[in-house]
Design a protein around this motif. Structure first.
Motif, short mmCIF file in Angstrom:
data_model
loop_
_atom_site.label_atom_id
_atom_site.label_comp_id
_atom_site.label_asym_id
_atom_site.label_seq_id
_atom_site.Cartn_x
_atom_site.Cartn_y
_atom_site.Cartn_z
N ALA A 219 -0.71 -39.97 -50.75
CA ALA A 219 0.03 -39.68 -49.26
C ALA A 219 -0.19 -41.32 -48.63
CB ALA A 219 -0.66 -38.65 -48.51
N ARG B 159 2.89 -34.57 -47.26
CA ARG B 159 1.43 -35.33 -46.54
C ARG B 159 1.98 -36.35 -46.37
NH1 ARG B 159 -0.70 -31.86 -51.75
NH2 ARG B 159 -1.61 -29.95 -50.70
N TRP C 58 3.86 -33.98 -51.61
CA TRP C 58 3.52 -35.21 -51.62
C TRP C 58 4.50 -36.41 -50.22
CZ3 TRP C 58 7.54 -39.99 -53.01
CH2 TRP C 58 6.51 -41.48 -53.03
#
Length: 896
Positions: free
Chosen positions: A476, A514, A511
């Motif tokens: 992230a 984040r 992904w």
């Protein structure tokens, strides 16, 4: 002289190695050029290149190479992910083959072995990306467990903890009883299982002979039941709400509660509530303040520690000794024993076959258990708010835009993010526990010890948390941690935020979202301006690729067979926004033929004296053919740039394909052949000049998607060094302009195409040279290029008349930009027979269309058929409609 045969294998490795060694893929923050930045979605260090990687990285590389040629300081950040579970599994398997086991080794020795494996075998995928031609800035390659990124991870964890956004809590998680860790939702694979639905009878306290029935697929968890729930408005159970049932086998009193979670229309209308072993039950348990005992241990064996003191002896209902004997039994063995005992007690009402979805771990491969454990959590809801606002206001734009709805749907209902994993390989959580369990979260052990001294007023022994962080936690941070954060590096200052993220839709939640949350929180700015979402690569029938179906395509094998350029071009040409890719080897063969066509055309021109001439000026071109080609080349360059600006990779590829194959190779070279074969003079020099100029421009236009063949031709033909093409300015072009001279060439081409189509449709023998009668107000192009029309369409010298068909007998009509063409066919073709043949073909096509329309109109077909079958049927319908249109056009051409 170019080799006669085009051989990708002979050039790809050599050209890539030369470019990498020359450093032309590297960015330089000191350059005054405007930045362009992409970070690679880091592949797992355990991984190998699959077709999804090939698509994703091809699209990124096209963008990076294009921007680099435009003069931008292009940074494509490479790197790999440590892939916690996957890597630990790989190394554990290797150890098992050597008779070793990680727990016997201990944590430190095991981690040393993982690092050794990473140094020896990890990262094969980066070598494979080079084979694909990916122009990553390799000297900057990062790894999510390298020292710099590890420092960033600790900084983020500690900061978020001190801000109250990371905390420890006891909640349900997806637990893998084989790998003995919590896993993320992304690693959960729902599989359809043919099981059984058992209906159990729970006695009502104080009402002998009365029972409440509950249905379950998991009777082994009943030991942890703490309530039975019924719907508040269900009259069947109105008098039972607030009373107690007796839990069979254990004898525990459990309340009957009213909760809307119970659906009166499903099963018995009453549901057993096991808060520690079901996500929905957990929420019910929290709403009603229910106890939450665990009755399965980490390996999914029966454990009784949390209910042992509540066992009661109730004849015919509860048998404590039987329950105690279950301790340590594997869950499915315990299920069998429990069902047998319930049946013996008369408390098993019925068993029905039941097909349902069971969550499995995608790596462990065993059914998962919802498990109540202490874990570390991140307050994702707080972090999500700025990310939602950034997309709402357009600071980050999804392409295609409809994927924003997917982003919003998840982000607006986001749950706490479980960030801890019970593994050894990964970023160990920077938390230490004092003797009384007090937690100290600090950057280093020394800082934790200092905090403990301040807290206790003395030296105490601390124990570090053994868990590691979810792999997605470190990834992230990827857009800024790879650029040197928390240090304020020149790269960070110049290349954050990044410009584009290219990724698949399947990791928008895990992904993309984040990275948005972390980037905004720690950098105060979105991590990327655009998120380009591509589809899945499926087989030619639209089916998802899988080993079990035997339809997986290995990109490395495809590169061996067709060359990297053909693989890249195919993926780019098929990458339509919002659609999955149907990949076939036939398409690869077609685009391999495209590269061969370009090679052969360059070789033909080279043999005819065409050489690079930097002094040649397009503005000096006077001839119609040269002006026409320059106009088409300008338009192709303009459209290539416009397509890439809009992330329309398919339009970029198809536009260049049409320009090079059709405009340049098929038409220009064919029209130019008589001139090139003729005497020297100004016309030949102009044709040679425009041929070399436009070929050089085309090589630059095509280079981002086909870097190898273009670089080889660039150098071998004498345009410059192959490596230098990487940074040679990309043509800008201009929008198509209607130039009178160029339009005449278009008319001649349209005439040739129309005549060829008529000949093919009407089965005119290839050897036949047909008369050609021409009429109309606009015939200049046909007059100017009559020799080319005669040669390429196999017709006699055109006869220009007032009315093309008048007095000419039977034949076929054609049209070409204001001119009417007529092909007299008496004695060449039996037009009546051809009309009958075409009519029969049309009737067959019409019947096929009607059949397909009826099939698609059937709701049952659409509901039951696989998505790929429906899509294939729709395509067949489109093909049938196109065939009908073709036959109608052919029938209208025929004149008696």
């Amino acid at each position: 002289m170019l080799d006669k045969a085009f051989d990708p294998a002979a050039m790809e490795a050599r050209l890539y190695a030369a470019a990498e060694a020359a450093g032309v893929f590297s960015a330089d923050p000191a350059r005054p050029a405007a930045p362009f930045t992409i970070v690679i979605p880091p592949p797992n260090v355990t991984g190998s290149l699959h077709i999804g990687h090939a698509l994703n990285n091809t699209l990124q590389d096209v963008l990076v190479r294009w921007r680099r040629m435009q003069g931008r300081d292009a940074l494509w950040m490479p790197g790999t992910d440590h892939a916690g579970i996957a890597t630990q599994m790989v190394v554990e398997r290797l150890l098992a083959a050597q008779g070793q086991e990680r727990r016997a080794m201990g944590r430190e020795a095991f981690l040393r072995r993982v690092w050794e494996w990473k140094a020896e075998s990890g990262g094969a995928i980066t070598r494979q990306l080079r084979r694909l031609g990916a122009s990553l800035d390799w000297p900057r390659e990062r790894f999510t467990m390298d020292e710099g990124l590890s420092r960033a991870v600790i900084e983020v964890f500690v900061t978020l903890h001190k801000q109250g956004l990371i905390y420890r809590d006891r909640r349900l998680v997806n637990w893998d009883p084989k790998l003995l860790t919590a896993i993320s939702d992304l690693e959960v694979e729902s599989r359809e299982v043919k099981g059984t639905l058992w209906t159990l009878r729970y006695p009502i306290e104080g009402a002998p002979g009365r029972f409440i029935q509950v249905a379950t697929t998991r009777p082994e968890t009943m030991l942890g039941d703490t309530a039975v729930a019924v719907h508040p408005d269900d009259p069947r159970f109105a008098d039972l709400v607030g009373r107690f049932a007796i839990l069979p086998l254990t004898g525990r009193r459990i309340p009957i509660i009213a909760d809307a979670y119970s659906d009166p229309e499903k099963g018995t209308g009453a549901v057993k509530i096991t808060p520690a072993h079901d996500f929905n039950d957990f929420e019910v348990g929290r709403r009603h303040g229910l106890p939450m005992p665990n009755v399965l241990d980490p390996e999914a064996r029966i454990c009784l520690e949390e209910i042992a003191g509540e066992l009661a002896e109730i004849p015919g209902v509860a048998e404590p000794d039987f329950v105690r004997a279950l301790a340590g039994q594997e869950r499915f063995a315990a299920r069998k024993a429990i069902l047998e005992k319930l049946e013996a007690l008369g408390l098993l009402e019925k068993a029905e076959p039941h097909t349902h979805q069971v969550p499995h771990g995608d790596r462990g491969g065993v059914p998962l258990e919802p498990r109540l454990t202490w874990q570390w959590y991140c307050d994702a809801a707080t972090l999500a708010r700025p990310a939602i606002e950034a997309v709402e206001t357009g600071r980050t734009v999804f392409v295609p835009k409809q994927w924003e709805n997917t982003f919003f749907a998840w982000m607006r209902d986001i749950q706490p993010w479980c960030i801890s994993r019970q593994l050894w390989w990964g970023h160990q959580i920077p938390a230490w526990y004092g003797p009384d369990g007090h937690i100290f979260v600090e950057r280093t052990q020394q800082e934790a010890e200092a905090a403990a001294r301040a807290h206790y007023g003395r030296e105490v022994a601390l124990r570090r948390d053994e868990d590691v962080l979810d792999t997605w936690f470190s990834s992230a941070l990827w857009p800024f941690s790879t650029l040197g954060w928390p240090e304020r590096t020149p790269e960070l200052a110049k290349h954050y935020p990044t410009d584009v993220l290219v990724t698949g839709f399947d990791i928008i939640f895990f992904w993309v979202a984040r990275m948005m949350m972390m980037g905004l929180h720690f950098m105060g700015e979105v991590p990327f301006r655009h998120v380009v979402i591509h589809g899945l690569v499926r087989d030619e029938r639209g089916q998802k690729m899988s080993k079990s179906k035997g339809n997986v395509m290995d990109p490395l094998e495809l590169i061996d067979a067709y060359g990297a350029d053909a693989v890249r071009f195919t993926l780019c040409a098929l990458a339509s926004p919002g659609r999955d890719i149907k990949l076939s080897k036939q398409r690869m063969e077609g685009y391999r033929a495209f590269a061969t066509k370009l090679w052969n055309a360059a070789r033909f021109l080279e043999m005819n004296g065409v050489r690079p001439d930097p002094a040649w000026k397009p503005a000096d071109a006077k001839g119609m053919l040269a002006r026409w080609l320059l106009e088409k080349a300008d338009a192709a360059a303009f459209e290539a740039n416009r397509s890439l600006e809009a992330f329309r990779f398919d339009d970029y590829a198809s536009g260049l394909y049409a320009f090079l194959w059709n405009t340049y190779c098929d038409w220009f070279i064919e029209f130019a052949k008589p001139v090139l074969n003729g005497p020297d003079g100004p016309e030949k020099e102009e044709v040679r000049g425009v041929a070399q100029h436009v070929l050089g421009l085309a090589l630059r236009l095509l280079h981002p998607v086909m870097p190898f063949v273009t670089a080889e031709l660039w150098e071998k033909l004498g345009y410059g060094d192959a490596v230098a093409l990487t940074t040679t300015p990309y043509p800008e072009g201009r929008e198509a302009a209607a130039e009178a001279g160029a339009a005449l060439v278009d008319q001649a081409i349209e005439a040739i195409s129309a005549i060829r189509s008529a000949r093919s449709t009407l089965n005119v023998p290839a050897s036949a040279v047909l008369p050609l009668r021409v009429s109309g107000a606009q015939t200049q192009g046909i007059r100017a290029f009559a020799p080319q029309i005669m040669r390429l369409a196999r017709v006699a010298e055109p006869e220009f008349v007032a009315a093309a068909a008048e007095g000419a007998g039977p034949g076929a009509f054609c049209a070409a930009m204001g001119a009417e063409l007529f092909l007299p066919l008496a004695g060449v073709v039996d037009l009546a027979a051809e009309r009958a043949r075409l009519g029969k073909e049309r009737a067959r096509a019409e019947a096929e269309r009607a059949k397909l329309e009826a099939k698609l109109a059937n709701p049952g077909f659409r509901a039951k058929a696989e998505e790929a079958v429906v899509a294939e049927t729709e395509e067949r319908l489109q093909d049938a409609a196109a065939e009908i249109a073709r036959l109608d056009a052919a029938l209208t051409r025929i004149a008696n």
